[in-house]
Write an enzyme that holds these catalytic residues in place. Structure first.
Site, PDB file in Angstrom:
ATOM      1  N   CYS A  66      -1.168 -18.374  13.711  1.00 44.07           N
ATOM      2  CA  CYS A  66       0.075 -19.143  13.192  1.00 44.07           C
ATOM      3  C   CYS A  66       0.791 -18.242  12.059  1.00 44.07           C
ATOM      4  CB  CYS A  66      -0.826 -20.317  12.680  1.00 44.07           C
ATOM      5  SG  CYS A  66      -1.624 -19.867  10.994  1.00 44.07           S
ATOM      6  N   ALA A  69      -1.044 -17.273   8.797  1.00 42.78           N
ATOM      7  CA  ALA A  69      -1.749 -16.023   9.144  1.00 42.78           C
ATOM      8  C   ALA A  69      -0.989 -14.799   9.140  1.00 42.78           C
ATOM      9  CB  ALA A  69      -2.403 -16.139  10.648  1.00 42.78           C
ATOM     10  N   ARG A 100      -9.287  -9.175   8.983  1.00 42.08           N
ATOM     11  CA  ARG A 100      -8.387  -8.017   9.432  1.00 42.08           C
ATOM     12  C   ARG A 100      -9.035  -6.808   8.874  1.00 42.08           C
ATOM     13  NH1 ARG A 100      -3.198  -6.849   7.854  1.00 42.08           N
ATOM     14  NH2 ARG A 100      -1.664  -6.273   9.401  1.00 42.08           N
ATOM     15  N   HIS A 199       5.578 -13.254   8.809  1.00 38.81           N
ATOM     16  CA  HIS A 199       6.043 -11.914   8.432  1.00 38.81           C
ATOM     17  C   HIS A 199       7.170 -12.170   7.872  1.00 38.81           C
ATOM     18  CE1 HIS A 199       4.044 -10.427  12.501  1.00 38.81           C
ATOM     19  NE2 HIS A 199       3.084 -10.625  11.550  1.00 38.81           N
TER      20      HIS A 199
END
Ligand code: CFM
Length: 546
Positions: A66, A69, A100, A199
């Site tokens: 998503c 994230a 991560r 991002h």
């Protein structure tokens, strides 16, 4: 172990494979998926079009994540000295906490908040009456406890639904504190079609609130930033080792092993190098417009790619000593790589791989497989855009739809005081005439062989079908695919987390990867295994439309 250089006797026709992948879908879904499944024709300068960065059809089990994230986890996650507060129900914070493998090295003195999970833990009453007060309290508490340089707030889905004004809250807190930069990200999970939107939202705010905050001169020569490197499994440590050995100064990595001050000082670099084009190419563009820093695409995955990228950086600076030093480093590092490669090559030669990861690695990792004599027969991204597949020349024709319209495009102008072209127009032209390419990325498709399958947003069903039909020697993707692929008898390598391995970047990383792939493709353990339903099929069913 016996060498297995003979070619596998698996024959498939790409058109046939494509037809079989689509067979199960209702006609409308099949039509949409057909545009995302491309048989590569590797045409020179004329890459065939693929449909990408569009919504996943509901009901399909996608590999995507998503927007939250992508913002909180991917871009902001690896920075150690910013306190990241998730404004939302506790699950969003908890499940994005240390999942991560982005490593960091704070040194003995440095601050590192990455092991902490900060959340406002929204409850029913916050959803009904609003969560701004609770957020304000959380920011205050974090400030009182840690006195960090910076606090970031991340919106989860309910925050957007109830309309909490997180930006006003953070602005107020920033003014109140005076010595702590506080800002927020409207990165609600539903904001875009994938983490790619996250991002962009993250990078916009980093650019707006942090880059350029520290004007102090940075020591060192040949200053670069490394954009789009996230230090998964220590990749960034290996790249930094090599850069340092070459005498190249890395001012800021966005955002592997990074600190707030690195971002704040990034405008002091003289060249931006872009690793992961998908997650950050727009930051490179904005930094060029605002500060005059040119950018180039690099790739430190693969030994040859690493050498090529180092030479490209040295060529940009054009300093004879630097060029000589880069050559000396390559000459020193390569023999060990070659020794490992030559020893392994007979066992990996002609084997086949499939790579379905994220937005850049499905391309970069083909370098390493090529070095092992292996062919990538099918690859694709989860959330890349058409330019990552076809090259940047398609950017002007990308269509803005309801989903991409959600994502802010910053209007950037040259900074009145700090804009400084790093090279004269004449110098730039000279480099370009010698074949040097600025702000260029040709994408994944031109590097793949004719007849290979390029598939966007591959899903669980298609992944299994693809393995069944094309029988690769190794399948690379993430944790969601890992066990279902292994149950099909095919070795599986996670290329997000590297399982527990890595680094795979740079020279030492290449050796690690060769050894790991050798071990995987030459182990027959998965082929000995039969899943219970393969030995004993119990249930079968058909869809109503069949
Ligand atoms: Fe860039 Fe990444 Fe990737 Fe990515 Fe990612 Fe990642 Fe990735 Mo997982 S930033 S696009 S959102 S290289 S987390 S470090 S491995 S999907 S291919």
């Amino acid at each position: 172990m016996a060498t297995t250089t003979k070619k596998k006797l698996v024959q498939w026709d790409p058109a046939d494979v494509k037809a079989q992948l689509l067979e199960k879908y209702p006609p409308k879904v099949a039509r949409k998926r057909a545009k995302q499944i491309m048989i590569n024709e590797a045409l020179e300068n004329d890459t065939p079009e693929i449909s990408a960065n569009i919504r996943t059809t509901p009901g399909i089990i996608t590999m995507r994540g998503c927007t939250y994230a992508g913002c909180k986890g991917v871009i902001m996650g690896p920075t150690r000295d910013i306190v990241n507060i998730t404004h939302g129900p506790i699950g969003c914070g908890f499940y994005s906490w240390l999942t991560r493998r982005n490593q960091t090295d704070a040194g003995p003195e440095g601050e590192n908040y990455m092991p902490y999970c900060f959340s406002t833990d929204m409850q029913d009453s916050d959803i009904i009456f609003g969560g701004e007060k609770k957020l304000e309290k959380a920011i205050q508490e974090a400030y009182d406890l840690f006195h960090p340089r910076s606090i970031a707030v991340f919106a989860t889905c309910p925050v957007g639904l109830i309309g909490d004004d997180i930006h006003t809250v953070t602005r107020r807190m920033k003014e109140k504190f005076g010595d702590c930069n506080v800002y927020a990200f409207s990165c609600e999970g539903y904001k875009g079609v994938s983490q790619s939107a996250g991002h962009h939202i993250a990078n916009n705010q980093v650019f707006r609130h942090i880059v350029g905050e520290n004007d102090a001169e940075k020591p060192g020569e040949f200053k670069i930033n490394l954009l789009g490197e996230y230090n998964i499994g220590g990749d960034g440590f290996e790249i930094d080792r090599i850069l340092k050995k070459c005498g190249i100064t890395n001012i800021a990595t966005f955002s592997g092993n990074s600190s707030y001050d690195q971002f704040a000082s990034a405008h002091k670099a003289d060249l931006n190098t872009v690793m992961c084009h998908r997650s950050i190419n727009y930051v490179a563009d904005m930094m060029e417009t605002k500060f005059g820093i040119p950018w180039i695409k690099v790739n430190f995955v693969g030994a040859n790619a690493t050498a090529k990228s180092l030479r490209k950086i040295a060529e940009y600076f054009g300093d004879q000593e630097l060029i000589a030093r880069v050559e000396a480093v390559i000459a020193e590092e390569m023999p060990l790589v070659e020794e490992a490669r030559k020893e392994i090559l007979p066992r990996t030669m002609n084997k086949t791989a499939m790579i379905f990861v994220g937005g850049s690695r499905a391309h970069h990792y083909q370098e390493l497989f090529t070095e092992l004599g292996m062919k990538t027969i099918s690859a694709g991204y989860e959330f890349a855009h058409r330019d990552d597949y076809e090259g940047r020349q398609v950017i002007p024709e990308l269509t803005v739809d309801a989903d991409s319209r959600n994502i802010e495009e910053l209007e950037v102008e040259a900074d009145a005081a700090r804009y400084k072209p790093r090279k004269t127009a004449k110098e730039m032209k000279k480099l370009e005439e010698a074949g040097y390419q600025f702000k260029d990325y040709a994408g994944l498709i031109p590097d793949m062989d004719k007849g290979t399958l390029v598939i966007d947003d591959l899903n669980q069903y298609e992944a299994e079908k693809l393995v069944e039909l094309m029988k690769p020697d190794i399948f690379c993707a993430g944790i969601k695919e890992k066990f279902s692929v292994q149950k099909l008898g095919v070795p599986m390598k996670q290329l997000h987390s590297y399982d527990s391995g890595g680094p795979y970047a740079g020279f030492k990383g290449a050796i690690n990867f060769y050894q790991e792939i050798d071990r995987l493709v030459n182990s027959r353990v998965w082929s000995y295994m039969k899943a219970p339903w393969q030995e004993n099929p119990q249930l079968s069913a058909t869809f109503v439309w069949e």
